[in-house]
Design a protein around this motif. Sequence first.
Motif, short mmCIF file in Angstrom:
data_model
loop_
_atom_site.label_atom_id
_atom_site.label_comp_id
_atom_site.label_asym_id
_atom_site.label_seq_id
_atom_site.Cartn_x
_atom_site.Cartn_y
_atom_site.Cartn_z
N VAL A 99 39.47 28.78 45.21
CA VAL A 99 39.76 27.51 45.87
C VAL A 99 38.51 26.66 46.09
CG1 VAL A 99 40.64 26.48 48.01
CG2 VAL A 99 41.84 28.42 46.96
N ARG A 100 37.43 27.23 46.59
CA ARG A 100 36.25 26.43 46.95
C ARG A 100 35.51 25.92 45.73
NH1 ARG A 100 31.02 27.21 47.49
NH2 ARG A 100 31.21 29.41 46.98
N SER A 101 35.24 26.81 44.79
CA SER A 101 34.45 26.43 43.61
C SER A 101 35.28 25.79 42.51
CB SER A 101 33.74 27.67 43.03
OG SER A 101 34.70 28.56 42.50
N ARG A 102 36.62 26.01 42.57
CA ARG A 102 37.58 25.54 41.56
C ARG A 102 37.39 26.21 40.21
NH1 ARG A 102 41.19 23.47 44.78
NH2 ARG A 102 42.13 22.38 42.98
N GLU A 103 36.59 27.26 40.16
CA GLU A 103 36.40 27.98 38.90
C GLU A 103 37.66 28.78 38.56
OE1 GLU A 103 32.73 30.00 37.88
OE2 GLU A 103 31.80 29.14 39.68
N GLU A 104 37.95 28.81 37.27
CA GLU A 104 39.15 29.49 36.80
C GLU A 104 38.81 30.79 36.08
OE1 GLU A 104 41.59 26.94 34.48
OE2 GLU A 104 41.98 25.54 36.13
N GLY A 105 39.78 31.68 36.05
CA GLY A 105 39.62 32.95 35.36
C GLY A 105 40.98 33.61 35.21
N ILE A 106 40.98 34.87 34.88
CA ILE A 106 42.21 35.63 34.71
C ILE A 106 42.19 36.84 35.64
CG2 ILE A 106 43.63 36.98 33.12
CD1 ILE A 106 43.61 34.04 32.45
N VAL A 107 43.23 36.95 36.46
CA VAL A 107 43.38 38.11 37.33
C VAL A 107 44.17 39.18 36.60
CG1 VAL A 107 44.45 39.00 39.44
CG2 VAL A 107 43.22 36.81 39.48
N SER A 108 43.63 40.38 36.57
CA SER A 108 44.32 41.50 35.92
C SER A 108 43.89 42.81 36.59
CB SER A 108 44.01 41.54 34.42
OG SER A 108 42.62 41.71 34.22
N GLY A 109 44.63 43.84 36.30
CA GLY A 109 44.33 45.13 36.90
C GLY A 109 43.35 45.95 36.09
N GLU A 110 42.78 46.94 36.75
CA GLU A 110 41.87 47.88 36.11
C GLU A 110 42.05 49.22 36.83
OE1 GLU A 110 37.23 48.17 36.49
OE2 GLU A 110 37.70 46.67 34.97
N THR A 111 42.20 50.28 36.07
CA THR A 111 42.54 51.57 36.66
C THR A 111 41.57 52.01 37.74
OG1 THR A 111 43.57 52.28 34.57
CG2 THR A 111 42.98 54.00 36.15
N ALA A 112 40.28 51.86 37.49
CA ALA A 112 39.27 52.29 38.47
C ALA A 112 39.39 51.51 39.77
CB ALA A 112 37.88 52.15 37.89
N LEU A 113 39.67 50.22 39.66
CA LEU A 113 39.80 49.39 40.85
C LEU A 113 41.14 49.60 41.56
CD1 LEU A 113 38.29 46.01 39.55
CD2 LEU A 113 37.25 47.60 41.17
N ALA A 114 42.19 49.81 40.78
CA ALA A 114 43.53 49.97 41.35
C ALA A 114 43.60 51.17 42.28
CB ALA A 114 44.57 50.10 40.24
N ALA A 115 42.77 52.18 42.04
CA ALA A 115 42.77 53.36 42.90
C ALA A 115 42.42 52.99 44.33
CB ALA A 115 41.77 54.39 42.37
N ASP A 116 41.68 51.86 44.50
CA ASP A 116 41.32 51.38 45.84
C ASP A 116 42.14 50.16 46.24
OD1 ASP A 116 39.28 53.30 46.20
OD2 ASP A 116 37.93 52.11 44.94
N GLY A 117 43.20 49.89 45.46
CA GLY A 117 44.05 48.75 45.78
C GLY A 117 43.41 47.41 45.45
N LEU A 118 42.50 47.38 44.46
CA LEU A 118 41.78 46.17 44.09
C LEU A 118 42.08 45.79 42.65
CD1 LEU A 118 38.32 47.19 45.62
CD2 LEU A 118 40.08 45.77 46.70
N CYS A 119 41.70 44.59 42.26
CA CYS A 119 41.80 44.15 40.86
C CYS A 119 40.60 43.23 40.58
CB CYS A 119 43.13 43.44 40.60
SG CYS A 119 43.43 42.01 41.65
N ARG A 120 40.64 42.50 39.47
CA ARG A 120 39.48 41.67 39.13
C ARG A 120 39.88 40.29 38.65
NH1 ARG A 120 36.30 44.59 34.47
NH2 ARG A 120 35.44 42.53 34.08
N LEU A 121 39.00 39.34 38.94
CA LEU A 121 39.11 37.99 38.42
C LEU A 121 38.03 37.86 37.35
CD1 LEU A 121 40.08 34.99 38.47
CD2 LEU A 121 38.40 34.59 40.29
#
Length: 280
Positions: A186-208
């Motif tokens: 929202v602040r920077s208005r930078e765009e990307g793609i949100v998707s899951g990753e197994t290592a991050l999902a184990a902690d309930g997280l994902c990545r942009l």
Amino acid sequence: MKKWLHSASFRVLALLLAAAVLGCAAAAGAASASSPVSSALSVLFTPLRQVSASLSESLSAYSGYFVSADYYRQRSQELENELASLRADMVDYEQIKQKLTTYEQFLEVKEQNPDYTFAPGAVIARDSADLYYSFVLDCGSSDGVSVNDPVIFGSYLAGVVKEVRPSSCVVKTFLDPSVHVSAYEVRSREEGIVSGETALAADGLCRLSGLSRDTAVAEGGIVCTAGVGGVYPRDLILGSVREVVDETTDVSAYAVLEPGIDFHELTDAFVLIDFAGKGE
């Protein structure tokens, strides 16, 4: 003394005493219409009758005690049943209160987005073996639900419908690597793609992913859907930035994203079956 016991005078005295006893017994018998023997036995068994009466009173007291214990057990069971009923009522109350809160949130979303059409659903199943917290809702094709419909909770995106049955649907969260959501910070208005990753999902997280190496995205930034691709409407909240990490394979960076929804606690959701720009 010994001679006196064998004397005639002692015998006479003994006879007189015996006659007196028998006379008393006869008088008692005459008064009670019983034989002298009966009277004598009555005198002998009077102490036994007294003991019997005492035992009878004691047994009556114990009987009263057992009756009281029975009453208190019954009353205790009644109180336990009442308590169980009150607990059930409390559970119903909490569920109704939670649903009211959920519907208030969706009503607010609907007022802000009159083009949205919802199908409400309750979470009826989860796959405990799924690392990405997929779940099943009790709404399906008979409610207008289709594959690739977004699923929301209030103003937050939860995931997307991947399988549909007449009365239920399977939802995959955006923690799943197979789900990709165009998004922006929202602040920077930078765009990307949100998707899951197994290592991050184990902690309930994902990545942009897809951020530039000199990105202005920072910790605490809010990430929302960009509305690109016609699958998700714009401005649904995905979560907040936990940290920004430089990629090791190229000159880009990515943000570790903490979802705005606790998927463990999700009990109700709405399938967004129609909205302005869907499929465009």
